[in-house]
Enzyme design. Structure first.
Site, short mmCIF file in Angstrom:
data_model
loop_
_atom_site.label_atom_id
_atom_site.label_comp_id
_atom_site.label_asym_id
_atom_site.label_seq_id
_atom_site.Cartn_x
_atom_site.Cartn_y
_atom_site.Cartn_z
N GLY A 256 0.85 -1.19 0.00
CA GLY A 256 0.00 0.00 0.00
C GLY A 256 0.88 1.23 0.00
O GLY A 256 2.02 1.17 -0.45
N CYS A 259 3.02 5.52 -2.68
CA CYS A 259 3.91 5.45 -3.84
C CYS A 259 3.66 4.26 -4.75
O CYS A 259 3.36 4.43 -5.93
CB CYS A 259 5.35 5.42 -3.37
SG CYS A 259 5.71 6.80 -2.28
#
Ligand code: UGA
Length: 430
Positions: A256, A259
């Protein structure tokens, strides 16, 4: 430094700590005011002390007024957000272009304009075009200098990086950039000078490769569960091969953060637009999204297939430890799916509960890990915060209704948990 988000603030504070004079500019007046009082907008270990020290030593300044900051600067960094554009997943570059225009209007004398934000290939060309149009007389160079900072370890990543990538072919700009990063020469940090487009692509390729690596081991973990193998040992077994490397081979609930999800998506869009699809990354995006959702099913199965009316105690909400960042955190998929199946969720995270409270509904936010599992039918570890790694398991047992533990980060040993009388389910291990 234009933008005091994660990247701008960490980079600004670290450059100041190297001895440069840095002014961080942000349009958000209340943020700047808080920063001046030493209140950080994000949780990043060590950042508050670093900022305080450099403010005190008069190398780090905060302002909402870009004029002076830009006028006197040798280099101006663009570190504004590049969120995924709603609908198509392309990076939204409006903040970058806005900053470019502003810089163009204000700069004075030779200025190196550096894009630190993660931007698609060709953005540097566009920034150059904007500046040239706005200020045909200006002397400047546009350089790409991607960041490789991990949240939670950003200061170390900035000060002791594996490499620095600088995308420019202009000698004068190379000199300014070399001077900025000179403190790193002492550590023999490789500084890689490339063409601007290459540098822009390196950033996406690095994040996409890491996302591929994680997704690969996650799928191997699924296979391990089917065939009775242990994914941690598989990781070690392959990771000791120097060509593979042992980092980023921890199986879990899916990646997650701010980025990987955004950058993998943006890379696939760019690749498809140019008729050179990167199918492995297309697949990774799809597999990871499905994985986060599948984690709810894994928890429900561990609890006997029906969670309606049951209570689940969640340990960890952030997408990883040492951050309060909830962006694209697996918990955001897992919790609503458990609630939809009828479960009540109690949760504890050391840093991200405030953020999480805006993104999740009907969750009982608790004061600590034991409070979160009080009266729960299962304990689920979603983020591997250090403080969850050595829980008093006997105490945990007295808190839980049923001794079920689902460990999505593999922080406990299956044999030990079984010996202690838990029904223990982890990722890719029996
Ligand atoms: C990532 C990159 O690691 C940085 O180099 C990059 O600069 C940054 O993105 C960025 O583009 O700004 P970050 O998102 O802070 O940094 O976090 P990571 O430590 O890379 O973790 C990303 C996700 O992968 C987390 O959800 C984490 O739990 C997951 N992960 C990581 C795994 O599931 N397994 C692993 O082995 C490693």
């Amino acid at each position: 430094m234009i933008g005091t988000g994660y990247v701008g603030l960490v980079s600004g504070a670290c450059f100041a700590d190297f001895g440069h004079v840095v002014t961080c500019v942000d349009k958000d007046a209340s943020k700047i005011e808080r920063l001046e009082q030493g209140i950080m907008p994000i949780y990043e270990p060590g950042l508050d002390q670093l900022v305080a020290k450099n403010v005190k030593e008069e190398r780090l300044f905060f302002t909402t007024d870009p004029a002076d900051a830009i006028k006197n600067a040798d280099a101006v960094f663009i570190a504004v957000g590049t969120p995924s554009r709603r609908g198509d997943g392309h990076a939204d570059l409006s903040y970058v272009y806005g900053a470019a225009e502003e810089i163009a209007q204000l700069m004075d004398g030779y200025t190196v304009v550096v894009t630190k934000s993660t931007v698609p290939v060709g953005t540097g060309d566009e920034v150059e075009e904007i500046i040239r149009k706005t200020r045909p007389d200006a002397e400047f160079a546009v350089v790409s200098n991607p960041e490789f900072l991990r949240e939670g370890a950003a200061i170390k990543d900035f000060k002791v990086p594996d490499r620095v990538v600088v995308g420019t072919e202009e000698e004068r700009a190379k000199e300014v950039m070399s001077e900025l990063y000179r403190p790193l020469y002492l550590n023999e940090t490789p500084i890689l000078f490339t063409a601007r487009r290459t540098s822009e692509l390196i950033k996406y390729a690095a994040n996409a490769f890491l996302a591929v690596k994680i997704t690969f081991i996650n799928e191997i973990a699924d296979l391990c569960e089917k065939v009775g193998a242990n994914v941690q040992e598989v990781s070690r077994g392959i990771g000791l091969d120097n060509r593979i490397g042992k980092k980023f081979l921890n199986a879990g609930p899916g990646y997650g953060g701010s980025c990987f999800p955004k950058d993998t998506l943006a890379l696939t869009k760019t690749a498809n637009d140019h008729g050179a699809p990167i199918r492995i990354v297309d697949t990774v995006v799809e597999v990871n999204a499905a994985r986060k959702k599948a984690m709810a099913t894994k928890i429900i199965d561990a609890m006997g297939g029906d969670v309606s009316g049951k209570t689940i105690g969640m340990l960890g909400l952030a997408f990883k430890p040492n951050t309060d960042d909830m962006r694209d955190a697996p918990s955001l998929d897992i919790i609503p799916a458990l609630q939809a199946a009828g479960a009540k969720v109690r949760a504890y995270d050391p840093e991200s509960m405030k953020e999480a409270s805006h993104m999740l509904e009907d969750v009982v936010f608790c004061d600590g890990p034991y409070h979160a599992i009080e009266g729960a039918d299962a304990m689920v570890i979603v983020t591997e915060w250090d403080q969850f790694r050595a829980l008093d398991l006997d105490r945990a047992k007295t808190m839980l209704n049923e001794n079920i533990v689902v460990d999505l980060r593999n922080i406990y040993a299956p044999a030990d948990m079984a010996k202690r009388g838990f029904k223990y389910v982890s990722v890719g291990r029996e």
